[in-house]
Design an enzyme around this catalytic site. Sequence first.
Site, PDB file in Angstrom:
ATOM      1  N   LYS A 116       0.811  -1.223   0.000  1.00 49.99           N
ATOM      2  CA  LYS A 116       0.000   0.000   0.000  1.00 49.99           C
ATOM      3  C   LYS A 116       0.845   1.273   0.000  1.00 49.99           C
ATOM      4  O   LYS A 116       0.441   2.289  -0.572  1.00 49.99           O
ATOM      5  CB  LYS A 116      -0.963  -0.003   1.192  1.00 49.99           C
ATOM      6  N   GLY A 163      -7.740  -3.797   2.746  1.00 58.75           N
ATOM      7  CA  GLY A 163      -9.054  -4.295   3.131  1.00 58.75           C
ATOM      8  C   GLY A 163      -9.316  -4.212   4.623  1.00 58.75           C
ATOM      9  O   GLY A 163     -10.152  -4.934   5.137  1.00 58.75           O
ATOM     10  N   GLU A 199      -2.223   7.825   8.104  1.00 58.42           N
ATOM     11  CA  GLU A 199      -3.071   8.669   7.256  1.00 58.42           C
ATOM     12  C   GLU A 199      -3.967   9.470   8.176  1.00 58.42           C
ATOM     13  O   GLU A 199      -4.330   8.995   9.254  1.00 58.42           O
ATOM     14  CB  GLU A 199      -3.979   7.795   6.383  1.00 58.42           C
ATOM     15  N   HIS A 207     -17.370   4.542   0.934  1.00 62.14           N
ATOM     16  CA  HIS A 207     -16.431   3.752   0.146  1.00 62.14           C
ATOM     17  C   HIS A 207     -16.964   3.711  -1.274  1.00 62.14           C
ATOM     18  O   HIS A 207     -18.001   3.098  -1.532  1.00 62.14           O
ATOM     19  CB  HIS A 207     -16.322   2.341   0.737  1.00 62.14           C
ATOM     20  N   LYS A 236     -18.053  -6.366   2.668  1.00 69.72           N
ATOM     21  CA  LYS A 236     -19.166  -5.680   2.021  1.00 69.72           C
ATOM     22  C   LYS A 236     -20.390  -6.589   2.044  1.00 69.72           C
ATOM     23  O   LYS A 236     -20.272  -7.804   1.880  1.00 69.72           O
ATOM     24  CB  LYS A 236     -18.808  -5.365   0.559  1.00 69.72           C
ATOM     25  N   GLU A 288      -6.719   2.280  -2.185  1.00 74.25           N
ATOM     26  CA  GLU A 288      -5.891   1.197  -2.703  1.00 74.25           C
ATOM     27  C   GLU A 288      -6.453   0.727  -4.035  1.00 74.25           C
ATOM     28  O   GLU A 288      -7.557   1.114  -4.425  1.00 74.25           O
ATOM     29  CB  GLU A 288      -5.798   0.029  -1.709  1.00 74.25           C
ATOM     30  N   ARG A 292      -7.819  -7.307  -9.398  1.00 72.08           N
ATOM     31  CA  ARG A 292      -8.548  -8.541  -9.695  1.00 72.08           C
ATOM     32  C   ARG A 292      -9.974  -8.197 -10.124  1.00 72.08           C
ATOM     33  O   ARG A 292     -10.405  -7.045 -10.015  1.00 72.08           O
ATOM     34  CB  ARG A 292      -8.646  -9.389  -8.416  1.00 72.08           C
TER      35      ARG A 292
HETATM   36  C1  MV4 Z   1      -9.683   4.790   6.260  1.00 69.89           C
HETATM   37  C2  MV4 Z   1     -10.812   5.265   6.957  1.00 69.89           C
HETATM   38  C3  MV4 Z   1     -10.771   6.561   7.424  1.00 69.89           C
HETATM   39  N1  MV4 Z   1      -9.684   7.330   7.208  1.00 69.89           N
HETATM   40  N2  MV4 Z   1      -8.632   5.598   6.071  1.00 69.89           N
HETATM   41  C4  MV4 Z   1     -11.094   0.237   5.733  1.00 69.89           C
HETATM   42  C5  MV4 Z   1     -10.757  -0.708   4.633  1.00 69.89           C
HETATM   43  C6  MV4 Z   1      -9.538  -0.173   3.983  1.00 69.89           C
HETATM   44  N3  MV4 Z   1      -9.578  -0.354   2.568  1.00 69.89           N
HETATM   45  C7  MV4 Z   1      -9.502   1.268   4.362  1.00 69.89           C
HETATM   46  N4  MV4 Z   1     -10.484   1.466   5.389  1.00 69.89           N
HETATM   47  C8  MV4 Z   1     -10.654   2.701   5.943  1.00 69.89           C
HETATM   48  N5  MV4 Z   1      -9.620   3.561   5.765  1.00 69.89           N
HETATM   49  C9  MV4 Z   1      -8.640   6.827   6.548  1.00 69.89           C
HETATM   50  N6  MV4 Z   1      -7.573   7.598   6.362  1.00 69.89           N
HETATM   51  C10 MV4 Z   1     -11.876   4.408   7.151  1.00 69.89           C
HETATM   52  C11 MV4 Z   1     -11.797   3.118   6.671  1.00 69.89           C
HETATM   53  C12 MV4 Z   1     -12.931   2.301   6.997  1.00 69.89           C
HETATM   54  C13 MV4 Z   1     -13.758   1.793   6.027  1.00 69.89           C
HETATM   55  C14 MV4 Z   1     -13.508   2.031   4.689  1.00 69.89           C
HETATM   56  C15 MV4 Z   1     -14.322   1.521   3.731  1.00 69.89           C
HETATM   57  C16 MV4 Z   1     -15.422   0.761   4.112  1.00 69.89           C
HETATM   58  C17 MV4 Z   1     -15.687   0.500   5.431  1.00 69.89           C
HETATM   59  C18 MV4 Z   1     -14.856   1.018   6.403  1.00 69.89           C
HETATM   60  C19 MV4 Z   1     -15.144   0.756   7.727  1.00 69.89           C
HETATM   61  C20 MV4 Z   1     -14.326   1.252   8.664  1.00 69.89           C
HETATM   62  C21 MV4 Z   1     -13.217   2.002   8.302  1.00 69.89           C
END
Ligand code: MV4
Length: 505
Positions: A116, A163, A199, A207, A236, A288, A292
Amino acid sequence: MFKKVLVANRGEIAVRVLRACEERGIAAVAVFSEVDRSALHVRYADEAYCIGPAPSRESYLRIDTIIDVARKAGVDAIHPGYGFLAENAEFAAACADAGITFIGPSPDAIEKMGDKLSARETVAKRNVPLVPGSAPGLNDDELLACAQEIGFPVMVKASAGGGGKGMRAVESAEAFPGMLAAARREAASAFGNDEVYIEKLIPNARHIEIQILADSHGNTIHLGERECSIQRRHQKLIEECPSVAVDPTLRQEMGRVAIAAAESVNYVNAGTIEFLFDSRDNKYYFLEMNTRLQVEHPVTEMVTGVDIVKEQIAIAAGRRMKYNQEDIVHKGWAIECRITAEDPFNNFMPSSGNIVYLQEPTGPGVRVESSLYRGMELNLYYDPMVAKLVVSGETRAEAILRMRRALNEYRIGGIKTSIPFHQEMMDSTEFIWGTFDTGFLSRWRMNRPNRPTNDHEKVVAATAALIAHEEGRKAVHIGESHEDGQPAAGMWKQAGRMRAVRGQW
Ligand code: MV4
C-alpha cells in the site's frame, strides 16, 4: 482466442467465469478440493481435476499443483477469479513461466499495488489525490512527528495489509506509541512485514470504487463507480451502481483519476480503484487498488451492459478492447445483496448444513449468481458467501422495490442466511434515502426474528417520497385520495406490504 481455460477457483465466481468461457466457445477446466467433488463449478466444466484436501492451503492455494494440472490439461490460460491466488504475483509469474496466460494484470502491477505504501507513491506521481499521510521508511519517532503535524485522529495502516487488516484509529499522541507497536506486531505476524504508515482519519466517509478496463494496446477506460459503504467488519454486504453521492461531473473526474492510477503501473486487464469519499466536502482520496475481478462486478455489468469477464478474457488473449470511453453509458440502477451462510440474528455466526430446499428468485431485472443446489452439503471450510442476488431497475427506487420482491421470493432451507438482514436493510429509511456511510452498520441493530416491524408506513412514505424526489415532484401523502378514489401512493403501499415471512423457510 484461447482454446482452453482453467478456472483456479470455486463457488459462484468459478461458475461465473465458466459461463463466460462457454459464451466465448472456450473449453473450460475446473479444479476442486476433496469436499467440492460434486460442486456446481465441477459440473459446469468440461473437465475437472481434484487438487487436494479441503483446507485451501492444501488445494486452492497450491500454485505447484494448479500449474501441474494446467499443463496436463493443456490449457492456454488460467482465470483466478477473486480471493485465493487472484492477487498473488508469484502465481501470475508461475503461469508465465509455464507458458500459460494469467487472465489478470502483470506480476509487477500486482506487486506494486499489493504494497500500500508503494501504491501511494506510484499513483502520487500521476497526481492522484491521497489522504494526507506519511512517506515510506519512517521510524516510530518520525511517524509520531508526522501524526502530530497531520493532526489527530489518524489511522495506522499496515503497508502489506489492505481491506482493513492491521488497521487502527488513534485519537491522541498519548495513545500513539502503544497503538503503533500493536499495529506493527499484528502486521509482522499476519504479513511477515511490520512496515506501517499513517493517514489522516476521514470520519463518516463513503467507500466508492471505480471499475477500470485496460487492454494491451494502451487503451484504458473506466466503467464508473460502485457504492460499497454497507460493510460489516470490512466485509461488504450490499453494493450499488451508480452511487447516490456521485453526479456525472464527479464520475468523469474520478474516472479520469482512476485511469491515471491504473496507467501508473501500466495496468492491463480489469481492476478497481478504491476511494474514500468525504460527503461533507465532496472530496475523494485514493485508498488502494484491487488488481482482480471483484465480487461486486455484476452491478457495473448491469448498468453498463459490459460483460467484464468476457472482456478480461479477450484482453488477456491480446485483443483490442471492444469499447471506447464514449461507448460507456450508465443506464438505470443495480443493487447487489451478498447472500452469506451466516445468522444475522446471532452476530453473523457462520452456518452449515444440507440445503434441503432451494427456490431462487427470477423475473424482470433479477440476476442470481449462486453456488447452491438442492441437496448440497455446505461446510465451514470456505468463505460464507454462497450467492449474490443482483437486481436492476430504471431508477434506484425501482431497484429497491425489485430487491424487496426478489428477497421475498428467495427460499433457502437447511441453513441460516443473511436474507433477513437484507430484508431489513431494504426497509430502512437510511438505506432508502441513501444517507449512509461506512459507519452505518456498526450503529445498526437488527430487529429480533419474527418480530413484525411496525414501521411499514414509514418505509412506504420514505419510498414514495424518494420516487417523488427522483421525478422532481412533491411527495405524495400516504392515505390521501386521488380524484379517482384510488388511494395515493397505493402502489408503494402495496410494496410495503410485500414482505417475506421473517426467518428461514
Ligand atoms: C480509512 C478510513 C478513514 N480514514 N482511512 C477500511 C478498509 C480499507 N480499505 C480502508 N479502510 C478505511 N480507511 C482513513 N484515512 C476508514 C476506513 C474504513 C472503512 C472504509 C471503507 C469501508 C468501510 C470502512 C469501515 C471502517 C473504516
